[in-house]
Design a protein around this motif. Structure first.
Motif, mmCIF file in Angstrom:
data_model
loop_
_atom_site.group_PDB
_atom_site.id
_atom_site.type_symbol
_atom_site.label_atom_id
_atom_site.label_comp_id
_atom_site.label_asym_id
_atom_site.label_seq_id
_atom_site.Cartn_x
_atom_site.Cartn_y
_atom_site.Cartn_z
ATOM 1 N N GLU A 1 -21.008 -29.046 58.192
ATOM 2 C CA GLU A 1 -20.818 -27.771 57.460
ATOM 3 C C GLU A 1 -21.614 -26.659 58.143
ATOM 4 O OE1 GLU A 1 -18.901 -26.756 55.202
ATOM 5 O OE2 GLU A 1 -18.458 -28.324 53.733
ATOM 6 N N SER B 1 -14.777 -23.040 61.362
ATOM 7 C CA SER B 1 -13.864 -24.162 61.109
ATOM 8 C C SER B 1 -12.417 -23.777 61.382
ATOM 9 C CB SER B 1 -14.033 -24.670 59.670
ATOM 10 O OG SER B 1 -13.703 -23.646 58.769
ATOM 11 N N ASP C 1 -14.422 -35.949 54.609
ATOM 12 C CA ASP C 1 -14.283 -35.036 53.457
ATOM 13 C C ASP C 1 -14.470 -33.590 53.917
ATOM 14 O OD1 ASP C 1 -13.760 -37.042 51.719
ATOM 15 O OD2 ASP C 1 -15.710 -37.013 50.690
ATOM 16 N N ILE C 2 -15.464 -33.381 54.767
ATOM 17 C CA ILE C 2 -15.726 -32.014 55.260
ATOM 18 C C ILE C 2 -14.545 -31.552 56.124
ATOM 19 C CG2 ILE C 2 -17.263 -30.555 56.645
ATOM 20 C CD1 ILE C 2 -19.567 -32.496 55.871
ATOM 21 N N CYS C 3 -14.035 -32.444 56.970
ATOM 22 C CA CYS C 3 -12.886 -32.091 57.821
ATOM 23 C C CYS C 3 -11.710 -31.654 56.944
ATOM 24 C CB CYS C 3 -12.454 -33.283 58.673
ATOM 25 S SG CYS C 3 -13.573 -33.658 59.999
ATOM 26 N N ARG C 4 -11.420 -32.476 55.951
ATOM 27 C CA ARG C 4 -10.258 -32.208 55.092
ATOM 28 C C ARG C 4 -10.402 -30.855 54.400
ATOM 29 N NH1 ARG C 4 -9.983 -37.246 52.957
ATOM 30 N NH2 ARG C 4 -9.337 -37.857 55.036
ATOM 31 N N LYS C 5 -11.597 -30.592 53.898
ATOM 32 C CA LYS C 5 -11.856 -29.330 53.189
ATOM 33 C C LYS C 5 -11.527 -28.125 54.081
ATOM 34 C CE LYS C 5 -15.952 -26.976 51.727
ATOM 35 N NZ LYS C 5 -17.409 -27.137 51.740
ATOM 36 N N HIS C 6 -11.738 -28.278 55.385
ATOM 37 C CA HIS C 6 -11.553 -27.151 56.297
ATOM 38 C C HIS C 6 -10.247 -27.231 57.094
ATOM 39 C CE1 HIS C 6 -15.568 -25.398 55.728
ATOM 40 N NE2 HIS C 6 -15.979 -26.656 55.606
#
Ligand SMILES: Cc1ncc(COP(=O)(O)O)c(C=O)c1O
Length: 453
Positions: free
Chosen positions: A206, A215, A245-250
């Protein structure tokens, strides 16, 4: 009588003669882990041109998980040999390619609809994974990890971490590659400890999106589920969940490089399965072809379809012989208990290596997943200073006594096990006896020095 037979000093006279011809004919940039020239190989052993027989802990750097020259692989290749060798799939396609793509779509993690592209090598597959991720996201950036190895072509060298001997002198590399630390807990880049660290290294992604690259400019994060050349580092179980999870969010894709960790090495067909990881794109190679050159890029169908017709391919990509071999390899994994065998190998190695660690503090860490096992050698457990020379010495002792091993790690201080999974229990003990004697030689010397100082 055991499998290992050492009849001459190593290298023997015929290997030496070949080494002289090699020095005159082949550039020095291609180096060899051993001076042994091979005459034949079966299952988990190799025989050199001087008639010496070795157990093989390298397996062609992880390309022979099913074993050297397995009968079903040979029969499939022979059957294909009798029909045609090459047509180029981009001119007149053939069923073997389609069947293999269908099987790869089924066996890779993730229940979603998938498509598979076949190419020749791990590096070529990673290049294509990057192209596909960029075409799909219409973003350029790629995030890779410290201690990663993704190949020797220029794009994959940009993704690879280790400077010497891989990257030094070959710059400039393609741009827009950003690097963050991996979950290498034994050498944590943040000097934290798991689990108190709360996976700071994964959550730090992040921060990278704020301080290093936006991102919305990043197409994908690429990671090995277990580091290969980086030293068989196994991240904590929840690491990839936090990262993805962080990848998906962005809207950033996750590419799993399973070139070395795939095809049964870790006790599952793909190491991603251990973490419940469902990569958007999964790259496999090495043991996929059972000894023949082949690599696959398998991903979500909509992502894989991003490049237009003609945007992907290669003259020899998905060669018919390699496809036939790979289909036989997949059959072997379905029929034989190779995955359980990988786990047995891992348990057995860990048991013996942890005993060695008690006797010789030169063994800093014993680690691995299934049959992907390693020991990291250090000058002392307190300093954790890498013991690269001693590692080389261990490897040399091993091949001189009938065991082929290879080293790994950013500091060249890791001995890794990539033995064909068909090795028998007796052969495994024979091989580990050689490794133990090699470690005893360096370990006792270090113990003696420690007593004096
Ligand atoms: C994880 C990983 N990715 C990519 C590669 C490159 O594969 P190749 O040597 O087939 O190009 C390797 C090779 O060791 C690897 O271990």
């Amino acid at each position: 009588m055991g499998t290992i037979q050492v009849k001459t000093p190593i290298p023997g006279p015929k290997s030496k003669a070949l080494a002289e011809r090699r020095a005159a004919a082949v550039p020095r940039g291609l180096s060899h882990a051993t001076p042994i020239y091979v005459a034949k190989a079966e299952d988990a052993w190799l025989e050199d041109v001087d008639g010496n027989r070795y157990l093989d802990f390298a397996g062609g750097i992880g390309c022979l998980n099913v074993g050297h020259r397995q009968e079903p692989v040979l029969s499939a290749v022979e059957e294909q040999l009798a029909r045609f060798l090459h047509t180029c799939v981009q001119v007149t396609p053939y069923e073997g390619y389609i069947r293999l793509a269908e099987r790869m779509n089924q066996v890779t993690p993730g229940k979603f609809s998938k498509k598979t592209l076949l190419v020749n090598s791990g590096a070529e597959a990673i290049e294509n994974a990057v192209k596909i991720a960029r075409a799909h996201t219409r973003r350029g950036g790629i995030i890779a990890f410290e201690d990663a190895f993704h190949g020797r072509t220029l794009m994959t060298l940009a993704l690879t971490s280790k400077t010497h001997p891989y990257k030094a002198g070959f710059a400039p590399f393609p741009s827009d590659v950003h690097r963050i630390p991996y979950a290498y807990c034994y050498r944590c880049s943040y000097s934290l400890q798991y689990p108190e660290c709360n996976l700071y290294c994964a959550r730090h992604l992040e921060d990278t999106f704020k301080r290093v690259v936006a991102s919305e400019d990043v197409a994908a994060v690429i990671a090995e589920p277990v580091l290969g050349e980086g030293g068989f580092v196994v991240p904590p179980p929840d690491y990839f969940r936090v990262l993805t999870d962080i990848c998906r969010k962005h809207g950033v894709l996750f590419i799993a490089d399973e070139v070395q960790s795939g095809f049964g090495r870790t006790g599952r067909l793909f190491a991603s399965e251990h973490y419940g990881l469902e990569p958007d794109i999964l790259v496999s190679a090495k043991s996929l072809g059972g000894g023949l050159p082949l690599a696959a890029i398998t991903g979500r169908a909509d992502i894989m379809d991003a490049p237009g017709p003609g945007g992907l391919g290669g003259t020899f990509a998905g060669n018919p012989l390699s496809c036939a071999a790979a289909l036989a390899v997949l059959d072997l994994f379905e029929r034989q208990d190779l995955l359980e065998r990988a786990n047995q190998i891992g348990r057995h190695f860990q048991k013996r290596a942890k005993e060695w660690q008690k006797r010789w503090p030169i063994i800093g860490e014993v680690r691995g997943l299934g049959g992907m096992q390693a020991i990291e050698l250090v000058k002392s457990p307190e300093s954790r200073e890498p013991a690269a020379d001693e590692t080389k010495e261990v490897s040399r002792y091993c091949y001189e006594h009938g065991l082929v091993t290879i080293t790994a790690g950013s500091y060249s201080n890791v001995i890794r096990v990539l033995v064909p999974l068909v090795i028998t229990g007796a052969q495994m003990d024979e091989a580990l006896d050689v490794l133990e004697a090699a470690l005893e030689a360096v370990g006792e010397r270090q113990n003696a020095v420690a007593q004096v100082t």
